[in-house]
Write a protein that holds these residues in place. Structure first.
Motif, PDB file in Angstrom:
ATOM      1  N   ILE A  92      -1.097   2.617 -25.337  1.00 20.79           N
ATOM      2  CA  ILE A  92       0.247   2.457 -24.775  1.00 20.79           C
ATOM      3  C   ILE A  92       0.412   3.320 -23.533  1.00 20.79           C
ATOM      4  O   ILE A  92       0.896   2.853 -22.486  1.00 20.79           O
ATOM      5  CB  ILE A  92       1.309   2.810 -25.828  1.00 20.79           C
ATOM      6  N   LEU A  93       0.017   4.561 -23.626  1.00 22.00           N
ATOM      7  CA  LEU A  93       0.174   5.480 -22.500  1.00 22.00           C
ATOM      8  C   LEU A  93      -0.674   5.053 -21.311  1.00 22.00           C
ATOM      9  O   LEU A  93      -0.195   5.028 -20.163  1.00 22.00           O
ATOM     10  CB  LEU A  93      -0.201   6.894 -22.933  1.00 22.00           C
ATOM     11  N   ALA A  94      -1.933   4.690 -21.555  1.00 23.85           N
ATOM     12  CA  ALA A  94      -2.831   4.302 -20.469  1.00 23.85           C
ATOM     13  C   ALA A  94      -2.346   3.031 -19.775  1.00 23.85           C
ATOM     14  O   ALA A  94      -2.333   2.945 -18.537  1.00 23.85           O
ATOM     15  CB  ALA A  94      -4.245   4.104 -21.004  1.00 23.85           C
ATOM     16  N   SER A  95      -1.935   2.040 -20.547  1.00 16.76           N
ATOM     17  CA  SER A  95      -1.508   0.769 -19.962  1.00 16.76           C
ATOM     18  C   SER A  95      -0.185   0.914 -19.218  1.00 16.76           C
ATOM     19  O   SER A  95      -0.016   0.364 -18.120  1.00 16.76           O
ATOM     20  CB  SER A  95      -1.381  -0.299 -21.058  1.00 16.76           C
ATOM     21  N   ALA A  96       0.759   1.655 -19.796  1.00  7.98           N
ATOM     22  CA  ALA A  96       2.050   1.844 -19.130  1.00  7.98           C
ATOM     23  C   ALA A  96       1.876   2.605 -17.825  1.00  7.98           C
ATOM     24  O   ALA A  96       2.515   2.273 -16.808  1.00  7.98           O
ATOM     25  CB  ALA A  96       3.008   2.583 -20.056  1.00  7.98           C
ATOM     26  N   ALA A  97       1.019   3.621 -17.815  1.00  7.61           N
ATOM     27  CA  ALA A  97       0.782   4.383 -16.590  1.00  7.61           C
ATOM     28  C   ALA A  97       0.132   3.510 -15.516  1.00  7.61           C
ATOM     29  O   ALA A  97       0.497   3.578 -14.335  1.00  7.61           O
ATOM     30  CB  ALA A  97      -0.097   5.590 -16.897  1.00  7.61           C
ATOM     31  N   THR A  98      -0.821   2.672 -15.918  1.00 10.89           N
ATOM     32  CA  THR A  98      -1.472   1.777 -14.958  1.00 10.89           C
ATOM     33  C   THR A  98      -0.468   0.800 -14.349  1.00 10.89           C
ATOM     34  O   THR A  98      -0.477   0.536 -13.143  1.00 10.89           O
ATOM     35  CB  THR A  98      -2.606   1.000 -15.641  1.00 10.89           C
ATOM     36  N   GLY A  99       0.414   0.248 -15.192  1.00  8.27           N
ATOM     37  CA  GLY A  99       1.421  -0.667 -14.686  1.00  8.27           C
ATOM     38  C   GLY A  99       2.385   0.003 -13.733  1.00  8.27           C
ATOM     39  O   GLY A  99       2.750  -0.560 -12.699  1.00  8.27           O
ATOM     40  N   ALA A 100       2.801   1.220 -14.071  1.00 11.15           N
ATOM     41  CA  ALA A 100       3.734   1.943 -13.203  1.00 11.15           C
ATOM     42  C   ALA A 100       3.101   2.259 -11.855  1.00 11.15           C
ATOM     43  O   ALA A 100       3.725   2.082 -10.797  1.00 11.15           O
ATOM     44  CB  ALA A 100       4.192   3.226 -13.895  1.00 11.15           C
ATOM     45  N   VAL A 101       1.858   2.714 -11.866  1.00  7.15           N
ATOM     46  CA  VAL A 101       1.168   3.070 -10.618  1.00  7.15           C
ATOM     47  C   VAL A 101       0.953   1.840  -9.741  1.00  7.15           C
ATOM     48  O   VAL A 101       0.979   1.926  -8.511  1.00  7.15           O
ATOM     49  CB  VAL A 101      -0.166   3.761 -10.940  1.00  7.15           C
ATOM     50  N   VAL A 103       2.953  -0.438  -9.145  1.00  6.67           N
ATOM     51  CA  VAL A 103       4.172  -0.651  -8.349  1.00  6.67           C
ATOM     52  C   VAL A 103       4.484   0.561  -7.491  1.00  6.67           C
ATOM     53  O   VAL A 103       4.703   0.456  -6.280  1.00  6.67           O
ATOM     54  CB  VAL A 103       5.364  -0.969  -9.276  1.00  6.67           C
ATOM     55  N   VAL A 104       4.489   1.730  -8.113  1.00  9.31           N
ATOM     56  CA  VAL A 104       4.910   2.946  -7.412  1.00  9.31           C
ATOM     57  C   VAL A 104       3.918   3.338  -6.323  1.00  9.31           C
ATOM     58  O   VAL A 104       4.301   3.933  -5.308  1.00  9.31           O
ATOM     59  CB  VAL A 104       5.089   4.094  -8.423  1.00  9.31           C
ATOM     60  N   GLY A 105       2.649   3.003  -6.503  1.00  7.86           N
ATOM     61  CA  GLY A 105       1.650   3.368  -5.511  1.00  7.86           C
ATOM     62  C   GLY A 105       1.965   2.832  -4.130  1.00  7.86           C
ATOM     63  O   GLY A 105       1.744   3.507  -3.115  1.00  7.86           O
ATOM     64  N   GLU A 106       2.511   1.618  -4.065  1.00  6.33           N
ATOM     65  CA  GLU A 106       2.865   1.036  -2.764  1.00  6.33           C
ATOM     66  C   GLU A 106       4.061   1.737  -2.141  1.00  6.33           C
ATOM     67  O   GLU A 106       4.150   1.869  -0.928  1.00  6.33           O
ATOM     68  CB  GLU A 106       3.156  -0.454  -2.924  1.00  6.33           C
ATOM     69  N   TYR A 107       5.001   2.169  -2.974  1.00  8.66           N
ATOM     70  CA  TYR A 107       6.149   2.894  -2.434  1.00  8.66           C
ATOM     71  C   TYR A 107       5.732   4.269  -1.917  1.00  8.66           C
ATOM     72  O   TYR A 107       6.224   4.742  -0.893  1.00  8.66           O
ATOM     73  CB  TYR A 107       7.230   3.051  -3.505  1.00  8.66           C
ATOM     74  N   GLY A 108       4.827   4.925  -2.619  1.00  8.68           N
ATOM     75  CA  GLY A 108       4.388   6.244  -2.194  1.00  8.68           C
ATOM     76  C   GLY A 108       3.618   6.218  -0.882  1.00  8.68           C
ATOM     77  O   GLY A 108       3.755   7.123  -0.053  1.00  8.68           O
ATOM     78  N   SER A 109       2.802   5.176  -0.681  1.00  5.86           N
ATOM     79  CA  SER A 109       2.005   5.092   0.537  1.00  5.86           C
ATOM     80  C   SER A 109       2.747   4.420   1.690  1.00  5.86           C
ATOM     81  O   SER A 109       2.275   4.443   2.829  1.00  5.86           O
ATOM     82  CB  SER A 109       0.714   4.313   0.254  1.00  5.86           C
ATOM     83  N   GLY A 110       3.889   3.798   1.404  1.00 11.46           N
ATOM     84  CA  GLY A 110       4.622   3.073   2.436  1.00 11.46           C
ATOM     85  C   GLY A 110       4.124   1.656   2.652  1.00 11.46           C
ATOM     86  O   GLY A 110       4.651   0.928   3.499  1.00 11.46           O
ATOM     87  N   LEU A 111       3.105   1.249   1.892  1.00 12.66           N
ATOM     88  CA  LEU A 111       2.548  -0.095   2.046  1.00 12.66           C
ATOM     89  C   LEU A 111       3.553  -1.167   1.664  1.00 12.66           C
ATOM     90  O   LEU A 111       3.456  -2.312   2.119  1.00 12.66           O
ATOM     91  CB  LEU A 111       1.280  -0.233   1.199  1.00 12.66           C
ATOM     92  N   ILE A 112       4.539  -0.802   0.857  1.00 15.78           N
ATOM     93  CA  ILE A 112       5.502  -1.790   0.401  1.00 15.78           C
ATOM     94  C   ILE A 112       6.292  -2.374   1.567  1.00 15.78           C
ATOM     95  O   ILE A 112       6.667  -3.548   1.555  1.00 15.78           O
ATOM     96  CB  ILE A 112       6.460  -1.159  -0.643  1.00 15.78           C
ATOM     97  N   ARG A 113       6.540  -1.572   2.621  1.00 12.29           N
ATOM     98  CA  ARG A 113       7.259  -2.082   3.792  1.00 12.29           C
ATOM     99  C   ARG A 113       6.448  -3.173   4.484  1.00 12.29           C
ATOM    100  O   ARG A 113       6.983  -4.199   4.903  1.00 12.29           O
ATOM    101  CB  ARG A 113       7.565  -0.945   4.757  1.00 12.29           C
ATOM    102  N   THR A 114       5.151  -2.922   4.616  1.00 12.98           N
ATOM    103  CA  THR A 114       4.279  -3.924   5.229  1.00 12.98           C
ATOM    104  C   THR A 114       4.224  -5.187   4.381  1.00 12.98           C
ATOM    105  O   THR A 114       4.247  -6.306   4.910  1.00 12.98           O
ATOM    106  CB  THR A 114       2.860  -3.350   5.399  1.00 12.98           C
ATOM    107  N   SER A 115       4.170  -5.011   3.070  1.00  7.49           N
ATOM    108  CA  SER A 115       4.095  -6.166   2.169  1.00  7.49           C
ATOM    109  C   SER A 115       5.350  -7.014   2.267  1.00  7.49           C
ATOM    110  O   SER A 115       5.280  -8.250   2.353  1.00  7.49           O
ATOM    111  CB  SER A 115       3.892  -5.685   0.726  1.00  7.49           C
ATOM    112  N   PHE A 116       6.518  -6.371   2.274  1.00  2.14           N
ATOM    113  CA  PHE A 116       7.772  -7.126   2.349  1.00  2.14           C
ATOM    114  C   PHE A 116       7.986  -7.739   3.730  1.00  2.14           C
ATOM    115  O   PHE A 116       8.649  -8.763   3.851  1.00  2.14           O
ATOM    116  CB  PHE A 116       8.945  -6.218   1.990  1.00  2.14           C
ATOM    117  N   THR A 117       7.443  -7.108   4.765  1.00  3.32           N
ATOM    118  CA  THR A 117       7.540  -7.699   6.102  1.00  3.32           C
ATOM    119  C   THR A 117       6.671  -8.941   6.203  1.00  3.32           C
ATOM    120  O   THR A 117       7.073  -9.963   6.777  1.00  3.32           O
ATOM    121  CB  THR A 117       7.107  -6.677   7.165  1.00  3.32           C
TER     122      THR A 117
END
Length: 280
Positions: A92-101, A103-117
């Motif tokens: 449970i812990l490993a899978s939930a952490a992988t799922g969260a990362v 999504v959150v990984g793109e926000y942390g790196s700023g890649l999410i702006r490029t993706s949405f553009t």
């Protein structure tokens, strides 16, 4: 001099096909170094917990009295070694952490702006991400659950107490344990889309998926209903080979499967809607 007005036809960018979004999200997921390592270490930890329990039964089997051995065989307790409670918590812990990362990984790196553009259809982009993570975690869960069952029963078979996959209830344990991974991974994605911070999202997953089910008692009707609505308790019901009437408020395996389905659908909906209603 004469100026000529030349009309230029507007260029319309073709809309991204969903299969292209799937390919993009697949590349982004596996471009993260943490993806491979988290899957490998998570699998080793889960299998190690299951093998450790089976090893204890194998090692001390000859020291058990006749009554204990008979009870072990009569209650099909070898199946309990196929996927233990501790292994389920690690999964449970490993899978939930992988799922969260994921999504959150793109926000942390700023890649999410490029993706949405590049893809203004945010819902489609997140739906593709959810599908990719779900498929990856389903495969991960299947490998871990299958390897755990095979290795533990092979070890116990040396004492002639191992059970085959055709034994009643064996397939249900393997499938329930395998599907626990995508259920928790998509839940982690929903928390990541809402909280948008790695540490906070992982802590939220621990509270929601592990701590909350631990404090909910099945001795009172209200808390029993709430406990039954959590993935951990649903897995316990599916993996339990004992009669369901042992609890004050028994429930069926069909209801446990329904809990799995509702968590996946609800978490996927939250992940998609969260990016539509909030700024990047």
């Amino acid at each position: 001099m004469t100026t000529l007005d030349v009309r230029v036809a507007p260029v319309t960018e073709p809309r991204a096909r969903f299969r292209d979004l799937l390919a993009s999200e697949w590349l982004k997921l596996w471009s993260l170094r943490s993806t491979g390592w988290s899957l490998l270490l998570g699998a080793l930890a889960v299998i190690a917990f299951n093998l450790g329990t089976a090893w204890d039964h194998y090692r001390y089997w000859l020291q058990y009295d006749a009554a204990s051995r008979a009870e072990f065989v009569a209650k099909d307790m070898a199946l309990w070694d196929a996927f233990t409670y501790n292994a389920a918590m690690v999964l449970i812990l490993a899978s939930a952490a992988t799922g969260a990362v994921a999504v959150v990984g793109e926000y942390g790196s700023g890649l999410i702006r490029t993706s949405f553009t590049a893809v203004p259809a945010r819902g489609s982009l997140m739906a593709a991400k959810v599908l990719v993570v779900t498929v990856t975690q389903s495969a991960f869960g299947a490998v871990v659950a299958g390897a755990s069952f095979w290795s533990t029963q092979a070890m116990l078979s040396a004492r002639d107490i191992g059970l085959p996959i055709t034994h009643p209830g064996a397939v249900r344990i393997v499938v329930a344990s395998a599907l626990l991974a995508p259920v928790c991974a998509v839940t982690g994605m929903a928390l990541g889309a809402l909280l948008r911070r790695s540490a906070v999202s992982i802590v939220g997953a621990v509270v929601l998926l592990l701590l909350l089910p631990a404090v909910l008692s099945d001795r009172r009707h209200l808390t029993a209903v709430l406990a039954h609505a959590t993935p951990l308790h649903a897995w316990e019901r599916l993996a339990d080979m004992g009669p369901a009437t042992e609890t004050p408020f028994p429930w069926t395996t069909g209801a446990a499967w329904l809990v799995y389905a509702l968590w996946v659908l609800g978490a996927a909906a939250v992940t998609v809607v969260a990016v539509r209603r909030r700024d990047q």
